[in-house]
Design a protein around this motif. Structure first.
Motif, PDB file in Angstrom:
ATOM      1  N   ARG A   1       0.792  -1.310  -0.058  1.00 53.29           N
ATOM      2  CA  ARG A   1       0.002  -0.060   0.346  1.00 53.29           C
ATOM      3  C   ARG A   1       0.660   0.572   0.165  1.00 53.29           C
ATOM      4  O   ARG A   1       0.919   1.974  -0.702  1.00 53.29           O
ATOM      5  CB  ARG A   1      -1.131  -0.229   1.385  1.00 53.29           C
ATOM      6  CG  ARG A   1      -2.022  -1.303   1.133  1.00 53.29           C
ATOM      7  CD  ARG A   1      -2.604  -0.989   2.693  1.00 53.29           C
ATOM      8  NE  ARG A   1      -3.639  -1.712   2.115  1.00 53.29           N
ATOM      9  CZ  ARG A   1      -4.263  -2.680   4.025  1.00 53.29           C
ATOM     10  NH1 ARG A   1      -3.978  -2.253   4.609  1.00 53.29           N
ATOM     11  NH2 ARG A   1      -5.533  -3.823   3.642  1.00 53.29           N
ATOM     12  N   ARG A   2       1.806   0.865   0.813  1.00 54.84           N
ATOM     13  CA  ARG A   2       2.396   2.261   0.801  1.00 54.84           C
ATOM     14  C   ARG A   2       3.538   2.536  -0.828  1.00 54.84           C
ATOM     15  O   ARG A   2       3.422   3.650  -1.056  1.00 54.84           O
ATOM     16  CB  ARG A   2       4.224   2.500   2.024  1.00 54.84           C
ATOM     17  CG  ARG A   2       4.878   2.797   2.067  1.00 54.84           C
ATOM     18  CD  ARG A   2       5.738   3.034   2.864  1.00 54.84           C
ATOM     19  NE  ARG A   2       6.638   4.495   3.318  1.00 54.84           N
ATOM     20  CZ  ARG A   2       7.525   4.086   4.167  1.00 54.84           C
ATOM     21  NH1 ARG A   2       8.530   3.227   4.828  1.00 54.84           N
ATOM     22  NH2 ARG A   2       8.854   5.907   3.718  1.00 54.84           N
TER      23      ARG A   2
ATOM     24  N   LYS B   1       2.254   1.439  -3.494  1.00 48.18           N
ATOM     25  CA  LYS B   1       1.686   1.907  -3.816  1.00 48.18           C
ATOM     26  C   LYS B   1       0.950   3.323  -4.545  1.00 48.18           C
ATOM     27  O   LYS B   1       1.328   4.444  -5.243  1.00 48.18           O
ATOM     28  CB  LYS B   1       0.450   1.684  -4.197  1.00 48.18           C
ATOM     29  CG  LYS B   1      -0.477   1.653  -5.126  1.00 48.18           C
ATOM     30  CD  LYS B   1      -0.508   1.019  -6.474  1.00 48.18           C
ATOM     31  CE  LYS B   1      -2.073   0.420  -7.644  1.00 48.18           C
ATOM     32  NZ  LYS B   1      -2.525   2.536  -7.450  1.00 48.18           N
ATOM     33  N   VAL B   2       0.831   3.616  -2.767  1.00 47.92           N
ATOM     34  CA  VAL B   2       0.554   5.532  -3.317  1.00 47.92           C
ATOM     35  C   VAL B   2       1.905   6.257  -4.021  1.00 47.92           C
ATOM     36  O   VAL B   2       1.641   7.148  -4.062  1.00 47.92           O
ATOM     37  CB  VAL B   2      -0.374   6.041  -2.182  1.00 47.92           C
ATOM     38  CG1 VAL B   2       1.074   5.850  -0.710  1.00 47.92           C
ATOM     39  CG2 VAL B   2      -0.932   7.241  -1.968  1.00 47.92           C
TER      40      VAL B   2
ATOM     41  N   ASP C   1       2.729   6.067  -7.351  1.00 53.40           N
ATOM     42  CA  ASP C   1       0.814   6.656  -8.068  1.00 53.40           C
ATOM     43  C   ASP C   1       1.712   8.448  -8.052  1.00 53.40           C
ATOM     44  O   ASP C   1       1.097   9.095  -8.963  1.00 53.40           O
ATOM     45  CB  ASP C   1      -0.260   6.518  -7.732  1.00 53.40           C
ATOM     46  CG  ASP C   1      -0.848   5.143  -7.703  1.00 53.40           C
ATOM     47  OD1 ASP C   1       0.314   4.242  -8.659  1.00 53.40           O
ATOM     48  OD2 ASP C   1      -1.869   4.949  -7.373  1.00 53.40           O
TER      49      ASP C   1
ATOM     50  N   LEU D   1      -4.034  13.596  -7.659  1.00 54.57           N
ATOM     51  CA  LEU D   1      -3.292  11.842  -6.764  1.00 54.57           C
ATOM     52  C   LEU D   1      -5.040  11.174  -5.494  1.00 54.57           C
ATOM     53  O   LEU D   1      -5.717  12.018  -5.091  1.00 54.57           O
ATOM     54  CB  LEU D   1      -2.462  12.183  -5.797  1.00 54.57           C
ATOM     55  CG  LEU D   1      -2.051  10.697  -5.361  1.00 54.57           C
ATOM     56  CD1 LEU D   1      -1.891   9.618  -5.812  1.00 54.57           C
ATOM     57  CD2 LEU D   1      -0.948  10.932  -4.670  1.00 54.57           C
TER      58      LEU D   1
ATOM     59  N   SER E   1      -5.642   8.241  -2.974  1.00 54.04           N
ATOM     60  CA  SER E   1      -4.893   7.009  -3.278  1.00 54.04           C
ATOM     61  C   SER E   1      -6.620   6.235  -2.910  1.00 54.04           C
ATOM     62  O   SER E   1      -8.027   6.596  -2.382  1.00 54.04           O
ATOM     63  CB  SER E   1      -4.560   7.387  -1.671  1.00 54.04           C
ATOM     64  OG  SER E   1      -5.471   7.965  -0.713  1.00 54.04           O
ATOM     65  N   ASP E   2      -5.838   5.195  -3.245  1.00 55.28           N
ATOM     66  CA  ASP E   2      -6.645   3.957  -3.290  1.00 55.28           C
ATOM     67  C   ASP E   2      -7.293   3.000  -1.679  1.00 55.28           C
ATOM     68  O   ASP E   2      -6.728   3.976  -0.363  1.00 55.28           O
ATOM     69  CB  ASP E   2      -6.180   2.085  -3.602  1.00 55.28           C
ATOM     70  CG  ASP E   2      -5.663   2.763  -4.735  1.00 55.28           C
ATOM     71  OD1 ASP E   2      -6.160   3.013  -5.340  1.00 55.28           O
ATOM     72  OD2 ASP E   2      -4.021   2.111  -5.426  1.00 55.28           O
TER      73      ASP E   2
END
Ligand code: FMN
Length: 219
Positions: free
Chosen positions: A87-88, A90-91, A94, A203, A205-206
């Motif tokens: 998760r870290r 990916k953000v 992105d 941005l 975030s997921d």
């Protein structure tokens, strides 16, 4: 704006216009946020807000003291594991993609990180302070207060970015603000008006889906 809309539309803004946030507006935001809950109603928080010359003094202090040291209360646990590691990653990827900064461009990535210490151009910086003797429960409660600040701000058109990056400067900041020995800065927050012409602010975030984070029993 209703509460659900506010929670879903608050995002971290990382490019601000220089338009000032007047003190009465900031006071109104904190006046709302102080109704955040806390165990035993301890309200284990204090805030220092800086603008103008006080803000500039803090950004100058950062320049003189970076890279700093986050000490034993680290920002992330070492050797982050799944699913948190991904998760870290990916953000971050992105965000750098929106900034047009490639994976190997370490200098450009560091330059962007350094923007934290300019509050991403925001006219106001907040520092959230907690008593050092408080435990992880009170840190959680301080987090509720911070989210309340961000939502009360959003309700008034004011954008934010929480900034644990300032944890690296806890010691010089504490000296600068004349904090007592028992106090420490947990986190910073940039506050101001979003510059929506900047791609970084697009941005989104997921989030993990409900079934990944919740179980429902007995319904
Ligand atoms: C306590 C806290 C500290 C954070 N510190 C930083 C920071 O130092 N710099 C930064 O750019 N973003 C920081 N963030 C923003 C997170 O990266 C962001 O909240 C997360 O990626 C989710 O994105 P969103 O806020 O846009 O929903 C922080 C968030 C929280 C809650």
């Amino acid at each position: 704006m209703n509460v659900s809309e506010a929670i879903k539309s608050r995002i971290s803004i990382r490019a601000f216009t220089p338009d000032p946030v007047p003190e009465p507006l900031l006071r109104e935001i904190i006046e709302v946020a102080r109704f955040a809950p806390s165990g035993g109603n301890l309200q284990p928080w204090r805030v220092i807000a800086v603008a103008g010359a006080e803000r500039d003094a803090v950004t100058a202090l950062a320049k003189a003291n970076l890279p700093g040291d986050e000490g034993e209360r680290f920002i992330y646990p070492p050797d982050l594991w799944e699913p948190y590691r991904s998760r870290r990653f990916k953000v971050g990827e992105d965000m750098y993609a929106l900034l047009g900064i490639g994976r190997d461009n370490k200098p450009a990535r560091l330059m962007h990180l350094a923007q934290n210490f300019e509050f991403f151009g925001a006219p106001v910086g907040l520092f959230f302070i907690i008593d050092k003797a408080m435990g992880y429960c009170q840190w959680a409660h301080l987090g509720m207060f911070m989210q309340s600040v961000a939502l009360a701000a959003l309700d008034r058109g004011v954008a934010s970015c929480m900034q644990e990056a300032w944890a690296r400067l806890r010691t010089p900041l504490a000296a600068h603000f004349g904090l007592g020995d028992h106090e420490m800065i947990y986190c910073g927050m940039a506050l101001g008006y979003a510059d929506m012409s900047k791609p970084v602010n697009t941005l989104r975030s997921d989030r993990a889906e409900v079934d990944e984070i919740a179980v429902f029993r007995g319904f």
